[in-house]
Design a protein around this motif. Structure first.
Motif, PDB file in Angstrom:
ATOM      1  N   GLU A  80       0.832  -1.202   0.000  1.00  8.68           N
ATOM      2  CA  GLU A  80       0.000   0.000   0.000  1.00  8.68           C
ATOM      3  C   GLU A  80       0.869   1.256   0.000  1.00  8.68           C
ATOM      4  O   GLU A  80       0.543   2.249  -0.651  1.00  8.68           O
ATOM      5  N   THR A  81       1.985   1.177   0.743  1.00  7.11           N
ATOM      6  CA  THR A  81       2.930   2.290   0.769  1.00  7.11           C
ATOM      7  C   THR A  81       3.523   2.522  -0.611  1.00  7.11           C
ATOM      8  O   THR A  81       3.595   3.660  -1.098  1.00  7.11           O
ATOM      9  N   LEU A  82       3.955   1.437  -1.257  1.00  6.97           N
ATOM     10  CA  LEU A  82       4.506   1.554  -2.601  1.00  6.97           C
ATOM     11  C   LEU A  82       3.472   2.089  -3.580  1.00  6.97           C
ATOM     12  O   LEU A  82       3.772   2.916  -4.447  1.00  6.97           O
ATOM     13  N   CYS A  83       2.237   1.623  -3.421  1.00  6.61           N
ATOM     14  CA  CYS A  83       1.157   2.089  -4.288  1.00  6.61           C
ATOM     15  C   CYS A  83       0.908   3.578  -4.091  1.00  6.61           C
ATOM     16  O   CYS A  83       0.691   4.321  -5.054  1.00  6.61           O
ATOM     17  N   GLU A  84       0.982   4.028  -2.838  1.00  8.20           N
ATOM     18  CA  GLU A  84       0.730   5.435  -2.532  1.00  8.20           C
ATOM     19  C   GLU A  84       1.825   6.329  -3.108  1.00  8.20           C
ATOM     20  O   GLU A  84       1.539   7.360  -3.725  1.00  8.20           O
ATOM     21  N   VAL A  85       3.104   5.939  -2.925  1.00  7.51           N
ATOM     22  CA  VAL A  85       4.178   6.769  -3.474  1.00  7.51           C
ATOM     23  C   VAL A  85       4.173   6.711  -5.000  1.00  7.51           C
ATOM     24  O   VAL A  85       4.559   7.678  -5.664  1.00  7.51           O
ATOM     25  N   ASN A  86       3.717   5.607  -5.535  1.00  6.87           N
ATOM     26  CA  ASN A  86       3.584   5.483  -6.987  1.00  6.87           C
ATOM     27  C   ASN A  86       2.509   6.421  -7.500  1.00  6.87           C
ATOM     28  O   ASN A  86       2.706   7.129  -8.497  1.00  6.87           O
ATOM     29  N   ARG A  87       1.376   6.460  -6.781  1.00  9.79           N
ATOM     30  CA  ARG A  87       0.235   7.259  -7.226  1.00  9.79           C
ATOM     31  C   ARG A  87       0.434   8.749  -6.938  1.00  9.79           C
ATOM     32  O   ARG A  87       0.221   9.597  -7.807  1.00  9.79           O
ATOM     33  N   SER A  88       0.862   9.073  -5.716  1.00  8.66           N
ATOM     34  CA  SER A  88       0.911  10.477  -5.307  1.00  8.66           C
ATOM     35  C   SER A  88       2.187  11.186  -5.758  1.00  8.66           C
ATOM     36  O   SER A  88       2.155  12.365  -6.111  1.00  8.66           O
ATOM     37  N   ALA A  89       3.318  10.467  -5.731  1.00  8.16           N
ATOM     38  CA  ALA A  89       4.585  11.103  -6.085  1.00  8.16           C
ATOM     39  C   ALA A  89       5.057  10.724  -7.483  1.00  8.16           C
ATOM     40  O   ALA A  89       6.080  11.238  -7.949  1.00  8.16           O
ATOM     41  N   GLY A  90       4.334   9.809  -8.134  1.00  7.25           N
ATOM     42  CA  GLY A  90       4.721   9.412  -9.479  1.00  7.25           C
ATOM     43  C   GLY A  90       5.979   8.567  -9.537  1.00  7.25           C
ATOM     44  O   GLY A  90       6.595   8.433 -10.603  1.00  7.25           O
ATOM     45  N   ILE A  91       6.383   7.984  -8.397  1.00  6.15           N
ATOM     46  CA  ILE A  91       7.585   7.151  -8.373  1.00  6.15           C
ATOM     47  C   ILE A  91       7.308   5.834  -9.082  1.00  6.15           C
ATOM     48  O   ILE A  91       6.307   5.165  -8.810  1.00  6.15           O
ATOM     49  N   THR A  92       8.164   5.481 -10.012  1.00  6.79           N
ATOM     50  CA  THR A  92       8.064   4.201 -10.718  1.00  6.79           C
ATOM     51  C   THR A  92       8.517   3.090  -9.775  1.00  6.79           C
ATOM     52  O   THR A  92       9.536   3.221  -9.097  1.00  6.79           O
ATOM     53  N   VAL A  93       7.768   1.995  -9.728  1.00  7.67           N
ATOM     54  CA  VAL A  93       8.077   0.900  -8.810  1.00  7.67           C
ATOM     55  C   VAL A  93       8.272  -0.387  -9.605  1.00  7.67           C
ATOM     56  O   VAL A  93       7.417  -0.767 -10.415  1.00  7.67           O
ATOM     57  N   VAL A  94       9.397  -1.032  -9.369  1.00  7.19           N
ATOM     58  CA  VAL A  94       9.657  -2.373  -9.892  1.00  7.19           C
ATOM     59  C   VAL A  94       9.954  -3.258  -8.689  1.00  7.19           C
ATOM     60  O   VAL A  94      10.907  -3.003  -7.954  1.00  7.19           O
ATOM     61  N   VAL A  95       9.117  -4.270  -8.471  1.00  6.35           N
ATOM     62  CA  VAL A  95       9.252  -5.079  -7.265  1.00  6.35           C
ATOM     63  C   VAL A  95       9.329  -6.560  -7.619  1.00  6.35           C
ATOM     64  O   VAL A  95       8.480  -7.090  -8.333  1.00  6.35           O
ATOM     65  N   ILE A  96      10.388  -7.201  -7.132  1.00  5.78           N
ATOM     66  CA  ILE A  96      10.536  -8.646  -7.250  1.00  5.78           C
ATOM     67  C   ILE A  96       9.875  -9.260  -6.032  1.00  5.78           C
ATOM     68  O   ILE A  96      10.153  -8.862  -4.896  1.00  5.78           O
ATOM     69  N   GLU A  97       9.009 -10.235  -6.241  1.00  3.32           N
ATOM     70  CA  GLU A  97       8.211 -10.734  -5.116  1.00  3.32           C
ATOM     71  C   GLU A  97       7.730 -12.150  -5.396  1.00  3.32           C
ATOM     72  O   GLU A  97       7.394 -12.486  -6.535  1.00  3.32           O
ATOM     73  N   GLN A  98       7.703 -12.978  -4.335  1.00  4.77           N
ATOM     74  CA  GLN A  98       7.150 -14.329  -4.445  1.00  4.77           C
ATOM     75  C   GLN A  98       5.676 -14.366  -4.052  1.00  4.77           C
ATOM     76  O   GLN A  98       4.979 -15.341  -4.362  1.00  4.77           O
ATOM     77  N   LYS A  99       5.189 -13.342  -3.358  1.00  2.00           N
ATOM     78  CA  LYS A  99       3.804 -13.335  -2.891  1.00  2.00           C
ATOM     79  C   LYS A  99       2.906 -12.868  -4.038  1.00  2.00           C
ATOM     80  O   LYS A  99       2.611 -11.680  -4.196  1.00  2.00           O
ATOM     81  N   VAL A 100       2.481 -13.841  -4.813  1.00  2.00           N
ATOM     82  CA  VAL A 100       1.786 -13.538  -6.069  1.00  2.00           C
ATOM     83  C   VAL A 100       0.435 -12.864  -5.843  1.00  2.00           C
ATOM     84  O   VAL A 100      -0.029 -12.105  -6.697  1.00  2.00           O
ATOM     85  N   ALA A 101      -0.202 -13.131  -4.708  1.00  3.69           N
ATOM     86  CA  ALA A 101      -1.494 -12.489  -4.456  1.00  3.69           C
ATOM     87  C   ALA A 101      -1.322 -10.976  -4.332  1.00  3.69           C
ATOM     88  O   ALA A 101      -2.167 -10.201  -4.797  1.00  3.69           O
ATOM     89  N   LEU A 102      -0.234 -10.536  -3.714  1.00  5.97           N
ATOM     90  CA  LEU A 102       0.030  -9.107  -3.596  1.00  5.97           C
ATOM     91  C   LEU A 102       0.316  -8.498  -4.967  1.00  5.97           C
ATOM     92  O   LEU A 102      -0.175  -7.414  -5.290  1.00  5.97           O
ATOM     93  N   LEU A 103       1.112  -9.191  -5.772  1.00  7.01           N
ATOM     94  CA  LEU A 103       1.408  -8.687  -7.106  1.00  7.01           C
ATOM     95  C   LEU A 103       0.137  -8.542  -7.930  1.00  7.01           C
ATOM     96  O   LEU A 103      -0.055  -7.548  -8.642  1.00  7.01           O
ATOM     97  N   SER A 104      -0.731  -9.541  -7.828  1.00  9.10           N
ATOM     98  CA  SER A 104      -1.952  -9.509  -8.631  1.00  9.10           C
ATOM     99  C   SER A 104      -2.867  -8.365  -8.233  1.00  9.10           C
ATOM    100  O   SER A 104      -3.619  -7.838  -9.053  1.00  9.10           O
ATOM    101  N   GLU A 105      -2.787  -7.973  -6.983  1.00  5.26           N
ATOM    102  CA  GLU A 105      -3.668  -6.909  -6.487  1.00  5.26           C
ATOM    103  C   GLU A 105      -3.131  -5.515  -6.789  1.00  5.26           C
ATOM    104  O   GLU A 105      -3.896  -4.592  -7.088  1.00  5.26           O
ATOM    105  N   TYR A 106      -1.815  -5.340  -6.696  1.00  5.23           N
ATOM    106  CA  TYR A 106      -1.255  -3.988  -6.747  1.00  5.23           C
ATOM    107  C   TYR A 106      -0.547  -3.632  -8.045  1.00  5.23           C
ATOM    108  O   TYR A 106      -0.433  -2.457  -8.382  1.00  5.23           O
ATOM    109  N   CYS A 107      -0.016  -4.610  -8.764  1.00  3.57           N
ATOM    110  CA  CYS A 107       0.773  -4.301  -9.954  1.00  3.57           C
ATOM    111  C   CYS A 107      -0.111  -4.150 -11.187  1.00  3.57           C
ATOM    112  O   CYS A 107      -1.100  -4.870 -11.348  1.00  3.57           O
ATOM    113  N   SER A 108       0.270  -3.247 -12.048  1.00  2.43           N
ATOM    114  CA  SER A 108      -0.447  -3.093 -13.312  1.00  2.43           C
ATOM    115  C   SER A 108       0.110  -4.038 -14.368  1.00  2.43           C
ATOM    116  O   SER A 108      -0.523  -4.253 -15.406  1.00  2.43           O
TER     117      SER A 108
END
Length: 598
Positions: A185-213
């Motif tokens: 949620e923090t990454l999503c917020e800084v991505n949305r509000s500050a326009g920071i590009t986020v690239v995240v390597i992650e094994q928790k696929v449920a989180l990726l499916s919810e937050y990543c475009s």
């Protein structure tokens, strides 16, 4: 939209390596995107992160072909400092990233090093600490923090620098479910509000499916998929072939589509979507109806490894028969660290031979302290810990170690030999096992885990090193196995190999105590749970009972697994036949039966 990062036909081979870590990878990341990267262990994910952050080629030696452009600048033609002003990185090995001894100085170091004006520094530090929810850790020594707390400090230190791109390598590996969600949620917020590009390597696929475009899938250094989460996770069978999991709710919809109950399409990615999906298939006619026999025997589950059963390869562990005397027990145990930290108090606990007990709860709840009391590394300040009939207050840790083997949260803390075979055999030799027998047992264990015998452990990926450390634990067939985040950093295939081995050890009579933030793993394999928060045990019971207790889950910052949450919603809204189910295969089987009867 302009690309902030362009990876152009990149091939990279580490010095001395026999194969490419990345092979002809091309990837463009637009400014403001939120991209997830997944793949099996050794697929090249961390190498790709290194290419994007400039660590390849400036820090890691090897042969690099192709180019990586960051804001139009070739990373080979500018300094690593120049790249770092644009790209902030959070490494997989958090301890290797810290440069200061306490939290305040860790954030201060980067800000001063980048020449941030002194009058700006306090506000930036405060905002970063608040963003990741660790204001209370400002004055703590980093050495006293839990693994999850350290992860949050590392993220805060990077956020304080306000980079244009964030590249994070498994930032939630050591975090509890609620904290993992908070990080995203923090990454999503800084991505949305500050326009920071986020690239995240992650094994928790449920989180990726919810937050990543967008989700990128790597395998053996090559790109396999690059698409939206819904399209990527529609390829569930292919993903599992290469060792990547799919969200449990996606498994449900994919399995029902494969069974011909609906057209193949894009899978559900949330509990609400999956519930609506099942409701449409089942039909209005059975809503609220109890289907005789559907709940009592929803499926014939022949083997935890049988991937032919509705796309679900794991079944919940059967309840163990708790007979005889406990092999370990806590009696009113308390402990406080001299310099502060996660103290524990009034701990009462028993574990019996053949059990797998999951210890769950928020970061800093005292779970790791609990494990150190169990293996004798810490002596209780109050109460008693009795292991195999020995009071840990009265005997040296070396004697306790003959009965208890521990897999630490960071495998690099327990690897010390030059080859995998020597590492796995080392513990046996310390127990006076002959060299020939130790080598034979170690070789058999390595082969079971698919580990290379003659390679240096530190030349392997993080997930493979975790496998080496676990192999060195289970080869000794101890009475008690203590696992502190055993699946952290592992891909899906490795996770199943590890946990099936753990289950086999329990079946052979070992007691297993497992600290774990992966609630899917806990639900699949633990016989019962102990829930901790703020140094205390809040509750205990079967997985079904614990996960059904919403108040307990909230107090412990734990979220129930998707399958259990889905079954609960379906039981309330579609049919009581779903009540108490915890596995994808069971939910699919009940859905099929209800659909046939509708």
């Amino acid at each position: 939209m302009n690309s902030i990062i362009e990876v152009k036909d990149v091939t990279f081979t580490y010095s001395g390596a026999q194969r490419h870590a990345l092979e002809r990878v091309s990837l463009a990341v637009a400014e403001g995107e939120f991209v997830g990267v997944i793949g099996p262990s050794g697929a090249g994910k961390s190498t790709l992160a290194g290419v994007m952050s400039g660590a390849v080629p400036h820090h890691f030696a090897g042969e690099l072909y192709g180019a990586c452009l960051v804001d139009g600048k070739d990373t080979c033609e500018v300094t690593l400092t120049d790249v770092s002003r644009l790209v902030g990185s959070v490494l997989q090995d958090i301890d290797a990233q810290f440069v200061a001894s306490n939290v305040r100085d860790e954030l201060l170091f980067g800000l001063e090093n980048f020449g941030v004006a002194h009058d700006e520094i306090p506000a930036r530090m405060q905002q970063a600490l608040e963003t990741v929810g660790i204001e209370d850790l400002r004055d703590r020594e980093i050495a006293t923090l839990s693994g999850g707390q350290k992860q949050k400090v590392a993220i805060a230190a990077i956020l304080a620098l306000r980079p244009r791109v964030l590249v994070l390598d498994e930032p939630t590996a050591a975090l509890d479910p609620a904290s993992s969600t908070l990080v995203f949620e923090t990454l999503c917020e800084v991505n949305r509000s500050a326009g920071i590009t986020v690239v995240v390597i992650e094994q928790k696929v449920a989180l990726l499916s919810e937050y990543c475009s967008r989700v990128v899938v790597l395998d053996q250094g090559k790109m396999v998929f690059d698409d939206t989460p819904r399209k990527v996770f529609s390829h569930g069978e292919r993903l599992r072939e290469i060792g990547v999991d799919s969200p449990r709710v996606a498994r449900v919809s994919n399995s029902l589509a494969a069974a011909g109950l609906c057209e193949l399409g894009e899978p559900a990615l949330s509990v609400d979507e999956a519930a609506a999906f099942v409701a449409r298939i089942v039909g209005e006619g059975v809503r609220g109806a109890v289907v005789e026999g559907a709940c009592a025997a929803p499926a014939v589950l022949s083997s935890p490894c049988d991937s032919s059963i509705d796309g679900d390869s794991v079944v919940a562990a059967a309840s163990s028969a708790r007979t005889g005397e406990p092999v370990a027990r806590f009696e009113g145990v308390g402990y406080s660290y001299p310099g502060g930290g996660a103290s524990v108090r009034a701990l009462d606990f028993e574990v019996f031979p053949g059990e797998i007990v999951g210890i769950v709860g928020q970061n800093g709840a005292g779970k790791t302290t609990f494990t150190k009391l169990l293996n004798g590394l810490l002596k209780p300040a109050e109460g008693n810990v009795v292991v195999a009939g020995l009071n840990t207050r009265e005997v040296p840790t070396s004697r306790i170690a003959r009965h208890v083997s521990t897999l630490f949260q960071n495998p690099d803390r327990q690897i010390c030999k030059d080859t995998v075979l020597d590492e796995v055999a080392f513990g046996l030799l310390l127990q006076d096992v002959s060299l020939d027998e130790a080598s034979a047992r170690a070789k058999a264990t390595c082969e079971r885990f698919g580990l290379p015998l003659d390679e240096a452990p530190f030349s392997l990926s993080r997930g493979q090193r975790q496998m080496v450390a676990l192999a060195s634990v289970v080869v000794g067939e101890p009475q008690i196995i203590v696992l502190d985040e055993p699946t952290s950093g592992l891909d899906y295939r490795e996770c199943m190999t590890v946990m099936e081995t753990v289950r086999d050890m329990a079946a052979a009579g070992s007691a297993v105590v497992m600290v774990c933030h992966d609630m899917e793993v806990v639900s699949d394999f633990a016989n019962r749970l102990v829930v901790m928060a703020n140094g205390e045990i809040l509750g205990r019971g079967t997985c079904a009972d614990v996960f059904a207790n919403a108040d307990l889950m909230q107090r412990a910052f734990v979220e129930p697994p998707q399958a259990i949450a889905l079954a609960k919603k379906l039981a309330a809204e579609v049919s009581p036949a779903f009540a108490g189910l915890s596995e994808v295969s069971d939910i699919v089987a009940v859905s099929k039966e209800l659909a046939c009867r509708a």
